[in-house]
Design a protein around this motif. Structure first.
Motif, PDB file in Angstrom:
ATOM      1  N   UNK A 173       0.825  -1.223   0.000  1.00 33.06           N
ATOM      2  CA  UNK A 173       0.000   0.000   0.000  1.00 33.06           C
ATOM      3  C   UNK A 173       0.856   1.270   0.000  1.00 33.06           C
ATOM      4  N   UNK A 174       2.064   1.175   0.580  1.00 38.79           N
ATOM      5  CA  UNK A 174       2.882   2.396   0.721  1.00 38.79           C
ATOM      6  C   UNK A 174       4.213   2.291  -0.019  1.00 38.79           C
ATOM      7  N   UNK A 175       4.348   1.264  -0.869  1.00 36.49           N
ATOM      8  CA  UNK A 175       5.595   1.079  -1.629  1.00 36.49           C
ATOM      9  C   UNK A 175       5.940   2.352  -2.401  1.00 36.49           C
ATOM     10  N   UNK A 176       7.199   2.762  -2.308  1.00 33.50           N
ATOM     11  CA  UNK A 176       7.665   3.935  -3.068  1.00 33.50           C
ATOM     12  C   UNK A 176       8.822   3.519  -3.956  1.00 33.50           C
ATOM     13  N   UNK A 177       8.748   3.885  -5.219  1.00 36.31           N
ATOM     14  CA  UNK A 177       9.799   3.555  -6.178  1.00 36.31           C
ATOM     15  C   UNK A 177      10.294   4.847  -6.817  1.00 36.31           C
ATOM     16  N   UNK A 178      11.567   5.155  -6.609  1.00 39.49           N
ATOM     17  CA  UNK A 178      12.150   6.366  -7.214  1.00 39.49           C
ATOM     18  C   UNK A 178      13.196   5.931  -8.235  1.00 39.49           C
ATOM     19  N   UNK A 179      13.039   6.359  -9.486  1.00 42.79           N
ATOM     20  CA  UNK A 179      14.038   6.027 -10.505  1.00 42.79           C
ATOM     21  C   UNK A 179      14.678   7.311 -11.003  1.00 42.79           C
ATOM     22  N   UNK A 180      16.021   7.315 -11.058  1.00 47.70           N
ATOM     23  CA  UNK A 180      16.752   8.517 -11.488  1.00 47.70           C
ATOM     24  C   UNK A 180      18.090   8.074 -12.072  1.00 47.70           C
ATOM     25  N   UNK A 181      18.727   9.010 -12.782  1.00 44.67           N
ATOM     26  CA  UNK A 181      20.017   8.702 -13.419  1.00 44.67           C
ATOM     27  C   UNK A 181      21.148   9.282 -12.567  1.00 44.67           C
ATOM     28  N   UNK A 182      22.367   8.727 -12.699  1.00 41.55           N
ATOM     29  CA  UNK A 182      23.524   9.279 -11.973  1.00 41.55           C
ATOM     30  C   UNK A 182      24.201  10.325 -12.856  1.00 41.55           C
ATOM     31  N   UNK A 183      24.240  11.581 -12.401  1.00 39.44           N
ATOM     32  CA  UNK A 183      24.820  12.695 -13.158  1.00 39.44           C
ATOM     33  C   UNK A 183      26.250  12.980 -12.673  1.00 39.44           C
ATOM     34  N   UNK A 184      27.070  13.667 -13.479  1.00 41.19           N
ATOM     35  CA  UNK A 184      28.480  13.894 -13.118  1.00 41.19           C
ATOM     36  C   UNK A 184      28.671  14.561 -11.752  1.00 41.19           C
ATOM     37  N   UNK A 185      27.786  15.481 -11.362  1.00 36.38           N
ATOM     38  CA  UNK A 185      27.946  16.178 -10.076  1.00 36.38           C
ATOM     39  C   UNK A 185      27.651  15.308  -8.866  1.00 36.38           C
TER      40      UNK A 185
ATOM     41  N   UNK B  43      14.846   9.911   1.072  1.00 33.76           N
ATOM     42  CA  UNK B  43      13.652  10.505   0.439  1.00 33.76           C
ATOM     43  C   UNK B  43      12.592   9.435   0.178  1.00 33.76           C
ATOM     44  N   UNK B  44      13.032   8.299  -0.418  1.00 35.27           N
ATOM     45  CA  UNK B  44      12.067   7.233  -0.732  1.00 35.27           C
ATOM     46  C   UNK B  44      11.458   6.678   0.554  1.00 35.27           C
ATOM     47  N   UNK B  45      12.325   6.456   1.566  1.00 37.50           N
ATOM     48  CA  UNK B  45      11.841   5.899   2.837  1.00 37.50           C
ATOM     49  C   UNK B  45      10.859   6.825   3.525  1.00 37.50           C
ATOM     50  N   UNK B  46      11.132   8.117   3.478  1.00 39.35           N
ATOM     51  CA  UNK B  46      10.233   9.053   4.182  1.00 39.35           C
ATOM     52  C   UNK B  46       8.873   9.136   3.477  1.00 39.35           C
ATOM     53  N   UNK B  47       8.871   8.972   2.140  1.00 39.02           N
ATOM     54  CA  UNK B  47       7.581   8.974   1.421  1.00 39.02           C
ATOM     55  C   UNK B  47       6.781   7.715   1.806  1.00 39.02           C
ATOM     56  N   UNK B  48       7.482   6.571   1.878  1.00 38.99           N
ATOM     57  CA  UNK B  48       6.797   5.335   2.292  1.00 38.99           C
ATOM     58  C   UNK B  48       6.214   5.476   3.694  1.00 38.99           C
TER      59      UNK B  48
ATOM     60  N   UNK C 195      11.338   1.466  -1.547  1.00 35.70           N
ATOM     61  CA  UNK C 195      11.203   1.542  -0.086  1.00 35.70           C
ATOM     62  C   UNK C 195       9.873   0.934   0.351  1.00 35.70           C
ATOM     63  N   UNK C 196       9.958   0.006   1.307  1.00 36.75           N
ATOM     64  CA  UNK C 196       8.757  -0.710   1.788  1.00 36.75           C
ATOM     65  C   UNK C 196       8.754  -0.774   3.300  1.00 36.75           C
TER      66      UNK C 196
END
Ligand code: ACO
Length: 170
Positions: free
Chosen positions: A8-20, A39-44, A77-78
């Motif tokens: 019910x509260x699963x959060x999935x964050x997908x992002x790319x790794x940038x040079x900075x 961030x993902x854990x706090x949203x869950x 995050x679950x």
């Protein structure tokens, strides 16, 4: 309070790794990954409790595999277990092969969040009901992880950590 499922509260964050966001070896900087997991854990935690949630503790982090520049990183995050006001959140980190699209596990972490009211006072959260075999395993082991975290934080006396002690006694 009505129990909720981890899904019910699963959060999935997908992002790319940038040079900075990389270290001198061109791999994802550890602190950047910690922030994404937080961030993902706090949203869950917020989805599960429908409350303001603060990070109480990072109980475990394993940087098992370096994550190269340009990787597509998914942080999942679950809720693995809830107590009275705290929630243990299990974080799995996956990277995706560019050509095949196959995801492989890169890292994992365990965070504890606490639900609070507008004054920062801890408030009760709904229970969680594990469904899958993995969710049940993580649920079972969560109490001893909580006791270990509290002992290390000086908030519980070692002799009170009954579940943790039981691990070492045949
Ligand atoms: C999303 C973010 O990044 S938020 C920013 C970073 N985080 C913060 O600023 C939080 C700052 N800390 C605080 O506000 C407080 O210390 C709190 C709310 C986390 C805990 O407050 P306390 O006064 O210790 O409350 P209390 O002793 O009642 O503990 C509340 C719960 O947290 C649990 N807890 C507290 N410390 C720990 C710890 N180190 N490990 C595991 N659980 C913990 C307690 O066991 C209790 O759980 P339970 O009610 O489920 O049994």
């Amino acid at each position: 309070m009505q129990p909720k499922y981890p899904s019910d509260s699963l959060t999935t964050l997908t992002d790319i790794v940038l040079p900075g966001e990389t270290n001198p070896l061109n791999n994802l900087f550890g602190g950047e990954l910690l922030a994404r997991m937080d961030r993902a854990g706090s949203i869950t935690a917020r989805r599960h409790s429908r409350r303001i949630c603060v990070t109480a503790s990072v109980n475990h982090v394993a940087f098992n595999r370096a994550i190269p520049l340009g990787s597509v990183v998914t942080v999942e995050a679950k809720v693995s277990r809830t107590f009275k006001t705290s929630m243990e959140i299990f974080i799995d980190v996956w990277i995706e092969d560019r050509e095949t699209g196959i995801k492989s596990k890169a890292n994992e972490a365990i965070y504890t969040f606490v639900a609070v009211d507008e004054t920062g006072t801890p408030v009760a959260v709904p229970p969680v009901e594990p469904q899958t075999e993995l969710e049940k395993l993580r649920f079972e082991a969560a109490l001893r992880r909580k006791q270990l975290s509290l002992v290390l934080a000086g908030k519980m006396k070692p002799h009170e950590a009954t579940e943790l002690k039981a691990l070492f006694i045949e």
